[in-house]
Every structure is written in C-alpha cells, then in structure tokens.
Scaffold this motif. Structure first.
Motif, mmCIF file in Angstrom:
data_model
loop_
_atom_site.group_PDB
_atom_site.id
_atom_site.type_symbol
_atom_site.label_atom_id
_atom_site.label_comp_id
_atom_site.label_asym_id
_atom_site.label_seq_id
_atom_site.Cartn_x
_atom_site.Cartn_y
_atom_site.Cartn_z
ATOM 1 N N ASP A 39 0.827 -1.210 0.000
ATOM 2 C CA ASP A 39 0.000 0.000 0.000
ATOM 3 C C ASP A 39 0.862 1.261 0.000
ATOM 4 O O ASP A 39 0.559 2.234 -0.694
ATOM 5 N N PHE A 40 1.933 1.243 0.777
ATOM 6 C CA PHE A 40 2.807 2.412 0.838
ATOM 7 C C PHE A 40 3.508 2.636 -0.501
ATOM 8 O O PHE A 40 3.624 3.770 -0.957
ATOM 9 N N TRP A 41 3.951 1.569 -1.136
ATOM 10 C CA TRP A 41 4.586 1.703 -2.449
ATOM 11 C C TRP A 41 3.581 2.242 -3.468
ATOM 12 O O TRP A 41 3.917 3.083 -4.298
ATOM 13 N N GLY A 42 2.336 1.790 -3.388
ATOM 14 C CA GLY A 42 1.301 2.316 -4.263
ATOM 15 C C GLY A 42 1.074 3.800 -4.023
ATOM 16 O O GLY A 42 0.885 4.568 -4.974
ATOM 17 N N PHE A 43 1.071 4.216 -2.759
ATOM 18 C CA PHE A 43 0.934 5.637 -2.431
ATOM 19 C C PHE A 43 2.075 6.440 -3.038
ATOM 20 O O PHE A 43 1.849 7.497 -3.638
ATOM 21 N N LEU A 44 3.309 5.961 -2.856
ATOM 22 C CA LEU A 44 4.462 6.685 -3.399
ATOM 23 C C LEU A 44 4.389 6.788 -4.913
ATOM 24 O O LEU A 44 4.713 7.826 -5.491
ATOM 25 N N ARG A 45 3.966 5.723 -5.551
ATOM 26 C CA ARG A 45 3.920 5.697 -7.010
ATOM 27 C C ARG A 45 2.815 6.611 -7.553
ATOM 28 O O ARG A 45 3.052 7.365 -8.500
ATOM 29 N N VAL A 46 1.634 6.550 -6.946
ATOM 30 C CA VAL A 46 0.510 7.345 -7.445
ATOM 31 C C VAL A 46 0.711 8.827 -7.174
ATOM 32 O O VAL A 46 0.462 9.667 -8.035
ATOM 33 N N ARG A 47 1.189 9.158 -5.981
ATOM 34 C CA ARG A 47 1.347 10.564 -5.602
ATOM 35 C C ARG A 47 2.681 11.150 -6.056
ATOM 36 O O ARG A 47 2.950 12.320 -5.797
ATOM 37 N N LYS A 48 3.529 10.343 -6.669
ATOM 38 C CA LYS A 48 4.850 10.778 -7.148
ATOM 39 C C LYS A 48 5.690 11.355 -6.015
ATOM 40 O O LYS A 48 6.309 12.399 -6.128
ATOM 41 N N LYS A 49 5.704 10.656 -4.893
ATOM 42 C CA LYS A 49 6.464 11.073 -3.712
ATOM 43 C C LYS A 49 7.723 10.213 -3.551
ATOM 44 O O LYS A 49 8.044 9.763 -2.471
ATOM 45 N N TYR A 50 8.447 10.017 -4.631
ATOM 46 C CA TYR A 50 9.636 9.167 -4.584
ATOM 47 C C TYR A 50 10.718 9.736 -3.677
ATOM 48 O O TYR A 50 11.570 9.004 -3.198
ATOM 49 N N TRP A 51 10.687 11.028 -3.428
ATOM 50 C CA TRP A 51 11.699 11.643 -2.577
ATOM 51 C C TRP A 51 11.567 11.186 -1.126
ATOM 52 O O TRP A 51 12.504 11.340 -0.343
ATOM 53 N N LEU A 52 10.422 10.630 -0.742
ATOM 54 C CA LEU A 52 10.249 10.134 0.623
ATOM 55 C C LEU A 52 10.996 8.822 0.866
ATOM 56 O O LEU A 52 11.319 8.502 2.001
ATOM 57 N N LEU A 53 11.237 8.074 -0.185
ATOM 58 C CA LEU A 53 11.846 6.752 -0.037
ATOM 59 C C LEU A 53 13.227 6.789 0.624
ATOM 60 O O LEU A 53 13.463 6.019 1.558
ATOM 61 N N PRO A 54 14.156 7.656 0.225
ATOM 62 C CA PRO A 54 15.454 7.684 0.920
ATOM 63 C C PRO A 54 15.340 8.075 2.394
ATOM 64 O O PRO A 54 16.061 7.535 3.237
ATOM 65 N N ALA A 55 14.437 8.985 2.703
ATOM 66 C CA ALA A 55 14.272 9.394 4.104
ATOM 67 C C ALA A 55 13.754 8.231 4.943
ATOM 68 O O ALA A 55 14.223 7.998 6.058
ATOM 69 N N ILE A 56 12.814 7.491 4.425
ATOM 70 C CA ILE A 56 12.250 6.360 5.157
ATOM 71 C C ILE A 56 13.278 5.244 5.294
ATOM 72 O O ILE A 56 13.383 4.622 6.354
ATOM 73 N N MET A 57 14.051 5.001 4.262
ATOM 74 C CA MET A 57 15.091 3.977 4.342
ATOM 75 C C MET A 57 16.148 4.360 5.382
ATOM 76 O O MET A 57 16.638 3.501 6.110
ATOM 77 N N THR A 58 16.493 5.643 5.457
ATOM 78 C CA THR A 58 17.460 6.100 6.457
ATOM 79 C C THR A 58 16.917 5.909 7.866
ATOM 80 O O THR A 58 17.635 5.452 8.764
#
Length: 50
Positions: free
Chosen positions: A7-26
């Motif tokens: 669900d979170f990956w779907g949110f990132l993909r649909v909303r084009k919030k790819y910049w959140l991924l590095p912050a969450i991984m950190t």
C-alpha cells in the motif's frame, strides 16, 4: 506487514512522492542500528560508528 509495504509503495507511485523513499530507508536503518545496539554482539561495532 507485506500489505502495508504494498500500500505504501502504491501511495508513493501514485502521488509521485519518490523523494520520501530515501528518508524512510534512512530512518529504518537507524532503527535497526538502535535495535542491534541494545544487547547483541554487534553493539561494540555500532558504538564505533558514532
């Protein structure tokens, strides 16, 4: 847990919030370091990082 990640990956993909991924991984990496530093044999190596 798998459903949340999908669900979170779907949110990132649909909303084009790819910049959140590095912050969450950190944040996840730091969380794993804290858990590992609590009482395992890895603790002395984690303390040398900081």
């Amino acid at each position: 847990m798998k459903e949340f990640v999908v669900d979170f990956w779907g949110f990132l993909r649909v909303r084009k919030k790819y910049w959140l991924l590095p912050a969450i991984m950190t944040l996840l990496l730091f969380a794993l370091l804290i858990v590992a530093a609590e009482g395992t044999a890895v603790a002395p190596f984690v303390y040398t990082l900081f």
